[in-house]
Design an enzyme around this catalytic site. Structure first.
Site, short mmCIF file in Angstrom:
data_model
loop_
_atom_site.label_atom_id
_atom_site.label_comp_id
_atom_site.label_asym_id
_atom_site.label_seq_id
_atom_site.Cartn_x
_atom_site.Cartn_y
_atom_site.Cartn_z
N GLY A 1 32.24 3.60 101.22
CA GLY A 1 31.94 4.96 100.78
C GLY A 1 33.21 5.61 100.25
CE1 TYR A 2 31.52 5.13 95.43
CE2 TYR A 2 32.29 7.16 94.40
CZ TYR A 2 31.38 6.11 94.47
OH TYR A 2 30.32 6.08 93.60
N GLY A 3 32.78 8.95 98.56
CA GLY A 3 32.44 10.36 98.33
C GLY A 3 31.84 10.94 99.60
CB SER A 4 28.66 12.70 100.27
OG SER A 4 27.71 11.73 99.89
CD GLU B 1 24.77 8.04 97.44
OE1 GLU B 1 25.28 8.35 96.36
OE2 GLU B 1 25.03 8.64 98.51
C1 SIN Z 1 29.78 7.47 98.04
O1 SIN Z 1 30.07 8.39 98.81
O2 SIN Z 1 30.21 6.32 98.26
C2 SIN Z 1 28.88 7.66 96.84
C3 SIN Z 1 28.95 8.99 96.22
C4 SIN Z 1 28.45 10.12 97.06
O3 SIN Z 1 27.38 10.01 97.69
O4 SIN Z 1 29.12 11.15 97.13
#
Ligand code: SIN
Length: 184
Positions: free
Chosen positions: A8-11, A86
């Site tokens: 995960g890189y965002g939320s 997503e």
């Molecule tokens: C993530 O967090 O990996 C995907 C983008 C998001 O949901 O913010």
């Protein structure tokens, strides 16, 4: 079914609403995090999309985030849940991730590479907004709101989570500074 590593890189870093048995800071190389993806269903609405992060190919770059180990019996349910969460332009990819060493129960788990599931919104998806001046991106984030909450919260939570784990991302931190200036 075998276990699954999810990056995960965002939320997904700060709101992992799924079951996992281990989480570790990780880095994927060749990609960089950018607020270039439109959000019509979480942090904005169809007529006034917000901006959330996606990954952009960048040979010299890398993106730090969080890798989660999902146990075999949870994999199908978690993937189904994330496919829904997503759904606005993100697709499943498999990307190698370097896990940072971590201390666990008095032992150090060494650095290692795992192949991770990553939700990535490519540049041809219908919700992709692309690059814009940073002040314009910050202003859009400042005013956007959607069913999951304010776009402002998304950015501030992401910046706080990165800082908590001593992870750098100048793009995210600059937007955070600009957002604070918008609010003055
Ligand atoms: C993530 O967090 O990996 C995907 C983008 C998001 O949901 O913010």
């Amino acid at each position: 079914m075998t276990e699954l590593w999810l990056f995960g890189y965002g939320s997904l870093i700060w709101r992992p609403d799924f079951n996992y048995v281990e989480k570790r800071v990780g880095r994927i190389s060749g990609w960089t995090r950018r607020f270039w993806q439109g959000s019509h269903d979480h942090r904005g609405v169809p007529d006034a999309p917000g901006r959330v992060v996606t990954l952009i190919p960048d040979l010299a770059g890398s993106c730090d985030g969080m890798a989660f180990r999902i146990p075999p019996d949870e994999v199908a349910g978690v993937v189904e849940q994330l496919d829904y969460r997503e759904k606005n332009g993100y697709e499943r990819h498999q990307i190698d991730c370097q896990l940072a060493p971590v201390e666990c129960g008095g032992k150090v788990l060494p650095a290692t590479t795992v192949n991770c599931l990553v939700y990535l919104a490519g540049q041809s998806n219908h919700a992709f907004l692309g690059e814009a001046p940073m002040a314009q991106i910050a202003a859009q984030i400042e005013r956007s709101q959607g069913p999951s909450g304010s776009n402002r919260e998304y950015l501030l939570e992401l910046a706080a989570a990165l800082r908590e784990h001593s992870l750098e991302d100048e793009h995210v931190f600059e937007l955070e500074r600009l957002l604070h200036r918008c609010a003055e």
